[in-house]
Design a protein around this motif. Structure first.
Motif: not given
Length: 341
Positions: A1-13, A95-102, A195-200, A209-210
Motif C-alpha cells: 500500500m502507498n505510504k502516503l494514502l493515510r495523509f489525505f482526506s475525502y472531505h478536506q482537500p 499507530i505511533p506512541s511518541f509522535y506528540d514529541w515530534y 533489515t527492513i524486510n526482516q523487521a516487517a 510503516d517500519i
C-alpha cells in the motif's frame, strides 16, 4: 500500500507540498499552519529521507490508481475508492506512541549517533579493533568518538547496558514491537541487525510503516535521554530541543512574554518586524496555550474579524482590505484551535 494514502482526506482537500514538507520537516510557518489544520502536525520529520522525486512518484501512483484526485491548485482529495481503500487499510497501520514529541529531535541524527555508539561499545566489549564502522556524517562520528573517549574508562559497557535495559523495559510497556525492533536492528560485534524486510516480517508491520516505527523509537529514546542521566543522555542531549520553537523564535517569544512590543523586539534583535511576526505565528501554531491571546489578538479585533470570516478556517480567503495578513493568519489559527477544543 502507498505510504502516503493515510495523509489525505475525502472531505478536506490538502496541499500536496504541505504533506511533503511536513514529512521532511521543512518548517515554514505555512507548512506548520496547514499541517495543524490537517491534523498531521505530529508527523513533522517522520520521513526526512523522502526526496521530491520519490514523493511525486508516490503521488502519481495514487492518481493513476484512481485513489487520489488533484485540483488545479495542487490540492488533493481521496476519491470514493481511495476513501474505501484507506478505511480497509487503517486497521493495519502502525499507530505511533511518541509522535506528540515530534519537535524533540531530528531522529535521523539520533539514530545515526545512537547506532554508531552501540556498535563502538559492542566491539570494544569484545576487545575488537578491526571492524567497519557505520557510515554516518563526519560530525556525528566525531561526536560519538568524543563521547566514547570521555566515558570508556568509567565502565561504559555496564553503564550503557543498564541504561538501555531501563529504557527497553519502559518501552516494552508502551509497545513491545518497538523494543523488539530497536534491539534487533542494532549493529554490534558479529551482529548485522535486522533489515527492513526482516523487521516487517517478524513484527507483522507493513514495510512502509517500519520507518514510522523507527522514528517513533528515536523520539522515545530522545524523551528518555532528556529526563534520565546516564550515557544515553550524554550522547544524545546535544541533539535534543528544549522547545517546539526554533531557537530564534524562542528568543522572540521570551521577549514577547516579558511584555515587550513587537517593534522594540525587532529593534533589540536587529531583525525585520515581519520576521518577528513569523516567530509569533510559529508560537501561535506550536504552543498556543502559552500565549496571551488577548494581547496577541485582542477580543475586539477577533469580534471584528468574525463578521467577515465564518465557517471552516481552511476555506477562508484573505482580503487585505479587512485586515493585515498577520492578523488574518492569527485569527485562522485561533479559530482552528477553538474548533479543535
Amino acid at each position: 500500500m502507498n505510504k502516503l494514502l493515510r495523509f489525505f482526506s475525502y472531505h478536506q482537500p490538502r496541499r500536496i507540498r504541505v504533506i511533503e514538507n511536513t514529512l521532511r520537516s521543512r518548517r515554514t510557518v505555512a507548512t506548520l499552519f496547514w499541517a495543524r489544520q490537517y491534523g498531521i502536525l505530529e508527523w513533522l520529520g517522520a520521513d526526512r529521507a523522502l526526496n521530491r522525486q520519490e514523493y511525486d512518484q508516490l503521488i502519481n501512483q495514487l492518481v493513476d490508481d484512481k485513489l487520489l484526485v488533484i485540483d488545479d491548485q495542487s490540492q488533493a482529495s481521496l476519491t470514493e475508492e481511495g476513501a474505501k481503500v484507506l478505511k480497509n487499510e487503517e486497521e493495519s497501520f502502525y499507530i505511533p506512541s511518541f509522535y506528540d514529541w515530534y519537535w524533540l529531535a531530528n531522529t535521523q541524527r539520533v539514530i545515526q549517533r545512537l547506532f554508531l555508539a552501540i556498535q563502538v561499545v559492542s566491539e570494544f566489549s569484545y576487545h575488537q579493533r578491526k571492524y567497519v564502522p557505520l557510515a554516518i556524517p563526519y560530525g556525528e562520528m566525531i561526536a560519538v568518538k568524543q563521547w566514547f573517549r570521555q566515558n570508556y574508562h568509567h565502565d561504559l559497557v555496564k553503564s550503557l547496558y543498564n541504561d538501555l535495559h531501563r529504557f527497553g523495559s519502559a518501552l516494552e510497556s508502551e509497545d513491545p514491537r518497538m523494543t523488539t525492533d530497536l534491539f534487533n536492528v542494532m549493529i554490534g560485534y558479529q551482529r548485522s541487525g535486522w533489515t527492513i524486510n526482516q523487521a516487517a516480517q517478524e513484527l507483522q508491520i507493513k514495510i512502509n510503516d517500519i520507518q514510522y516505527l523507527r522514528h517513533d523509537e528515536m523520539l522515545a529514546i530522545s524523551a528518555y535521554a532528556r529526563n534520565f542521566p546516564g550515557p544515553l543522555q550524554q550522547l544524545l542531549l546535544p541533539l535534543i530541543n528544549e522547545s517546539p520553537l526554533n531557537r530564534s523564535a524562542q528568543v522572540t517569544f521570551d521577549l514577547y512574554t516579558q511584555g515587550k512590543p513587537m517593534k522594540l523586539i525587532a529593534q533589540e534583535r536587529r531583525l525585520k518586524e515581519n520576521t518577528i511576526k513569523e516567530h509569533l505565528l510559529e508560537a501561535a501554531i506550536l504552543i498556543p496555550d502559552k500565549l496571551d491571546w488577548d494581547i496577541l489578538l485582542p477580543g475586539s479585533k477577533r469580534d471584528e474579524l468574525s463578521q467577515f470570516y465564518k465557517g471552516e478556517p481552511t476555506a477562508w480567503k484573505f482580503d487585505e482590505q479587512i485586515a493585515s495578513f498577520y492578523e488574518y493568519r492569527l485569527y485562522q489559527i485561533f479559530q482552528g484551535i477553538t474548533n479543535e477544543k
